[in-house]
Design a protein around this motif. Sequence first.
Motif, PDB file in Angstrom:
ATOM      1  N   ARG A  30     -27.470  11.090 -25.002  1.00 35.73           N
ATOM      2  CA  ARG A  30     -27.064  10.207 -26.307  1.00 35.73           C
ATOM      3  C   ARG A  30     -26.641  11.273 -27.784  1.00 35.73           C
ATOM      4  O   ARG A  30     -25.236  11.162 -27.625  1.00 35.73           O
ATOM      5  CB  ARG A  30     -28.163   9.057 -27.406  1.00 35.73           C
ATOM      6  CG  ARG A  30     -28.348   7.974 -26.289  1.00 35.73           C
ATOM      7  CD  ARG A  30     -29.004   7.062 -27.562  1.00 35.73           C
ATOM      8  NE  ARG A  30     -30.505   7.435 -28.735  1.00 35.73           N
ATOM      9  CZ  ARG A  30     -31.671   7.272 -27.547  1.00 35.73           C
ATOM     10  NH1 ARG A  30     -31.375   6.155 -26.372  1.00 35.73           N
ATOM     11  NH2 ARG A  30     -32.329   7.609 -28.201  1.00 35.73           N
ATOM     12  N   ARG A  31     -27.361  12.447 -27.373  1.00 33.27           N
ATOM     13  CA  ARG A  31     -26.103  13.268 -28.718  1.00 33.27           C
ATOM     14  C   ARG A  31     -25.000  14.042 -28.076  1.00 33.27           C
ATOM     15  O   ARG A  31     -24.051  14.116 -28.840  1.00 33.27           O
ATOM     16  CB  ARG A  31     -27.619  14.093 -28.879  1.00 33.27           C
ATOM     17  CG  ARG A  31     -28.662  13.682 -29.861  1.00 33.27           C
ATOM     18  CD  ARG A  31     -28.850  15.958 -30.346  1.00 33.27           C
ATOM     19  NE  ARG A  31     -28.989  16.809 -30.586  1.00 33.27           N
ATOM     20  CZ  ARG A  31     -28.022  17.994 -30.528  1.00 33.27           C
ATOM     21  NH1 ARG A  31     -29.854  17.929 -28.968  1.00 33.27           N
ATOM     22  NH2 ARG A  31     -27.931  19.103 -30.695  1.00 33.27           N
ATOM     23  N   GLN A  32     -25.314  13.648 -26.802  1.00 29.64           N
ATOM     24  CA  GLN A  32     -24.219  14.481 -25.978  1.00 29.64           C
ATOM     25  C   GLN A  32     -23.255  13.543 -25.875  1.00 29.64           C
ATOM     26  O   GLN A  32     -21.353  13.887 -25.401  1.00 29.64           O
ATOM     27  CB  GLN A  32     -24.350  15.289 -24.987  1.00 29.64           C
ATOM     28  CG  GLN A  32     -25.284  15.654 -24.491  1.00 29.64           C
ATOM     29  CD  GLN A  32     -25.446  16.788 -22.717  1.00 29.64           C
ATOM     30  OE1 GLN A  32     -24.881  15.970 -22.506  1.00 29.64           O
ATOM     31  NE2 GLN A  32     -26.458  17.588 -23.282  1.00 29.64           N
ATOM     32  N   GLY A  33     -22.601  11.823 -26.703  1.00 28.53           N
ATOM     33  CA  GLY A  33     -21.786  11.121 -26.617  1.00 28.53           C
ATOM     34  C   GLY A  33     -20.400  12.187 -27.317  1.00 28.53           C
ATOM     35  O   GLY A  33     -19.324  11.068 -26.804  1.00 28.53           O
ATOM     36  N   LEU A  34     -21.060  12.297 -28.113  1.00 31.03           N
ATOM     37  CA  LEU A  34     -19.706  12.934 -29.470  1.00 31.03           C
ATOM     38  C   LEU A  34     -19.200  14.094 -28.280  1.00 31.03           C
ATOM     39  O   LEU A  34     -17.463  14.230 -28.418  1.00 31.03           O
ATOM     40  CB  LEU A  34     -19.913  14.374 -30.343  1.00 31.03           C
ATOM     41  CG  LEU A  34     -20.769  15.451 -30.221  1.00 31.03           C
ATOM     42  CD1 LEU A  34     -20.108  16.706 -30.274  1.00 31.03           C
ATOM     43  CD2 LEU A  34     -21.711  15.289 -31.306  1.00 31.03           C
ATOM     44  N   LEU A  35     -19.552  14.375 -26.881  1.00 31.67           N
ATOM     45  CA  LEU A  35     -18.588  15.347 -26.067  1.00 31.67           C
ATOM     46  C   LEU A  35     -17.168  14.698 -26.357  1.00 31.67           C
ATOM     47  O   LEU A  35     -16.210  15.253 -25.220  1.00 31.67           O
ATOM     48  CB  LEU A  35     -18.738  15.922 -25.271  1.00 31.67           C
ATOM     49  CG  LEU A  35     -20.281  17.644 -25.568  1.00 31.67           C
ATOM     50  CD1 LEU A  35     -21.258  17.849 -23.971  1.00 31.67           C
ATOM     51  CD2 LEU A  35     -19.797  18.115 -26.095  1.00 31.67           C
ATOM     52  N   SER A  36     -17.153  12.988 -26.095  1.00 27.30           N
ATOM     53  CA  SER A  36     -16.522  12.332 -25.111  1.00 27.30           C
ATOM     54  C   SER A  36     -15.635  11.686 -26.918  1.00 27.30           C
ATOM     55  O   SER A  36     -14.754  10.670 -26.371  1.00 27.30           O
ATOM     56  CB  SER A  36     -16.950  10.826 -24.626  1.00 27.30           C
ATOM     57  OG  SER A  36     -17.341  11.659 -23.362  1.00 27.30           O
ATOM     58  N   ARG A  37     -16.088  11.484 -27.474  1.00 33.44           N
ATOM     59  CA  ARG A  37     -15.717  11.195 -28.953  1.00 33.44           C
ATOM     60  C   ARG A  37     -13.839  11.240 -28.917  1.00 33.44           C
ATOM     61  O   ARG A  37     -13.716  12.946 -28.780  1.00 33.44           O
ATOM     62  CB  ARG A  37     -16.280  11.353 -29.716  1.00 33.44           C
ATOM     63  CG  ARG A  37     -15.704  10.820 -31.402  1.00 33.44           C
ATOM     64  CD  ARG A  37     -16.912  10.773 -32.516  1.00 33.44           C
ATOM     65  NE  ARG A  37     -16.278  12.813 -33.104  1.00 33.44           N
ATOM     66  CZ  ARG A  37     -17.018  12.928 -33.626  1.00 33.44           C
ATOM     67  NH1 ARG A  37     -18.339  12.543 -34.322  1.00 33.44           N
ATOM     68  NH2 ARG A  37     -16.390  14.098 -34.302  1.00 33.44           N
TER      69      ARG A  37
END
Length: 275
Positions: free
Chosen positions: A148-155
């Motif tokens: 879930r933390r890695q979601g910011l890579l797609s932000r």
Amino acid sequence: MGEGRMTVSPIGSGRPKIDPELAGFGTVVKRFREAADIKQGELAELANVARSYISHVECGRTKCRRDFAERLDATLNAEGQIVEAWDDLLEKIKHVRYPTHFVAFPKAEGSADQLRVYETHLVYGLFQTEAYARVLLVDDDAVATRMRRQGLLSRKPRPLISVVLEESILYRQVGSKEVMRDQLEYLVELSLREGIFLQVAMTAHYRGARASFTIATQADRSEIAYVVKATGGEVTRDPSELTRMSAVMHLLNTKALNTEDSRAYIRKVVEERWS
């Protein structure tokens, strides 16, 4: 307007302090406002508040009430996502399983517009494949949290991310050879994305580089860092420590392989060690 309480900085700072946890919610509001092609002043009129209040909410300078989040959600046709983000602001930290020493940092990471990272032993958490993470973490919940933390890579926009990995990380086996091969190939893929700068620091002595750290810089240029310690790690806002880490990061960026040569080196390790 009485919609929320301003987060005030220490005496002498000259301006309100941006709270990284509130900024995460504000980012969601701003994303839906821009998607609706509505300016802050227009949204303020629709929501019956001052334009400055909308600005403060989006920047993380104040926390609105839940009923105001509901009004924003309806006005921007967010289909419950703004309300969900507001609830997450208060509750998520209680349910997401982070180590105790790390719990204050993910919100700052998620609202940052720049991340600077130095890793000495393992691939940076936001850059780990799920298979690599599963070898390191204790259970499915911990893995899900990291993903879930890695979601910011797609932000969009995502933060500017500068990562320096020590050379030994590429050779340190975590899981099977297949896990390592896929992980390193993923690093190459990430390094080709705009705004992500990945460098490899060859084995050497770098003055002041003693432990892994991450510096999260917020929109107001305030910073918070997570520093790995022998007992786990700690979060700091201490200006002197941040200054020292910034100096170390500058040295590493200067001494490490450039991004193109780092990609070539990672590919070489994949071919020679993990294929």
